[in-house]
Design an enzyme around this catalytic site. Structure first.
Site, short mmCIF file in Angstrom:
data_model
loop_
_atom_site.label_atom_id
_atom_site.label_comp_id
_atom_site.label_asym_id
_atom_site.label_seq_id
_atom_site.Cartn_x
_atom_site.Cartn_y
_atom_site.Cartn_z
N CYS A 246 0.73 -1.03 -0.34
CA CYS A 246 -0.07 -0.08 -0.34
C CYS A 246 0.81 1.11 0.35
CB CYS A 246 -1.13 -0.35 1.31
SG CYS A 246 -1.92 1.86 0.81
N HIS B 128 -3.46 -4.83 0.87
CA HIS B 128 -2.94 -4.86 2.23
C HIS B 128 -3.16 -7.49 2.97
CE1 HIS B 128 -2.21 -1.14 4.02
NE2 HIS B 128 -3.21 -0.79 3.20
N GLU C 137 -1.52 -8.67 5.02
CA GLU C 137 -0.47 -8.23 5.94
C GLU C 137 -1.80 -8.34 6.96
OE1 GLU C 137 -0.76 -4.27 6.17
OE2 GLU C 137 -0.64 -5.62 4.63
#
Length: 235
Positions: free
Chosen positions: A97, A175, A177
């Protein structure tokens, strides 16, 4: 193996990406650029380390824009220099990002406002599903990358480039993660108001994120594995 993880704010975590890196044998060193007490005034002084001794650099997301000199002007130059030098020396970079936006800027691309924000779980079009699964992926961004010269765009949707590769570095706009607790933290740290403005129920977003966790973990692990095996060490 040592991985430097750049955490721009106190909310975002390495999450599923960090989990998989540890499972793959990496020792993570986490650097927080903007402390919690400066979240609303993030123009802080921060000295980034040199590239020596790192086998991998991961640059995570942030609630600010790379090009906003009022907020990140005091430290973004140091991060761009670090990413540029790492890339020059063949140290793989995974930008996520804001981290992808920093990577593209460091390597000669640019960042601009997207045609519309993306918040929530989104499917993407991918040219290489073994590297970038089609998702759905958690998204939370208002800007988009213009990839640097020589980059290979590997995934996209109607809003923006979703993934690009430059030699042994990879930038992703989404994202991978994101774990539910991080999504909850984003909502609690100003994100609820952003969701409401876009007609998104923040409580439903968090609940759906919890339901999506098994799929998100599988996709994140696949991405990290392919990044390490095919991009970071292409030979």
């Amino acid at each position: 193996m040592r991985a430097l993880v750049i955490r721009h704010d106190h909310v975002t975590e390495a999450g599923l990406v960090g989990e998989r890196l540890v499972q793959r044998g990496y020792e993570l060193t986490l650097l927080t650029v903007v402390p919690e007490e400066r979240h609303h005034t993030p123009a802080v002084r921060f000295d980034f380390p040199d590239t020596d001794g790192w086998d991998l650099i991961v640059s995570l997301g942030a609630p600010w824009s790379v090009y906003d000199e009022r907020t990140v002007g005091s430290w973004i130059g140091g991060e761009l220099a670090l990413l540029r030098k790492a890339h020059h020396h063949g140290i793989p970079v995974l930008g996520i990002c804001f981290g992808a936006q920093a990577l593209t800027t460091a390597l000669g691309g640019s960042v601009e406002a997207a045609s519309r924000p993306e918040i929530g779980w989104v499917d993407i079009d991918t040219d290489d599903p073994a590297l970038i699964p089609p998702g759905p992926w958690m998204q939370w961004h208002y800007d988009r990358c213009v990839p640097p010269p020589g980059a290979e765009e590997t995934a996209r949707n109607a809003v923006c480039t979703q993934a690009f590769r430059v030699r042994n570095s990879l930038g992703v706009q989404f994202h991978p993660e994101a774990i539910p607790d991080v999504v909850q933290s984003w909502v609690d740290c100003g994100g609820a108001e952003q969701c409401v403005r876009l007609g998104i129920d923040p409580e439903e977003l968090v609940a759906y994120s919890r339901a999506m966790e098994p799929v998100a973990r599988e996709n994140a692990y696949r991405l990290v594995d392919a990044f390490l095996d095919r991009v970071a060490c292409p030979d």
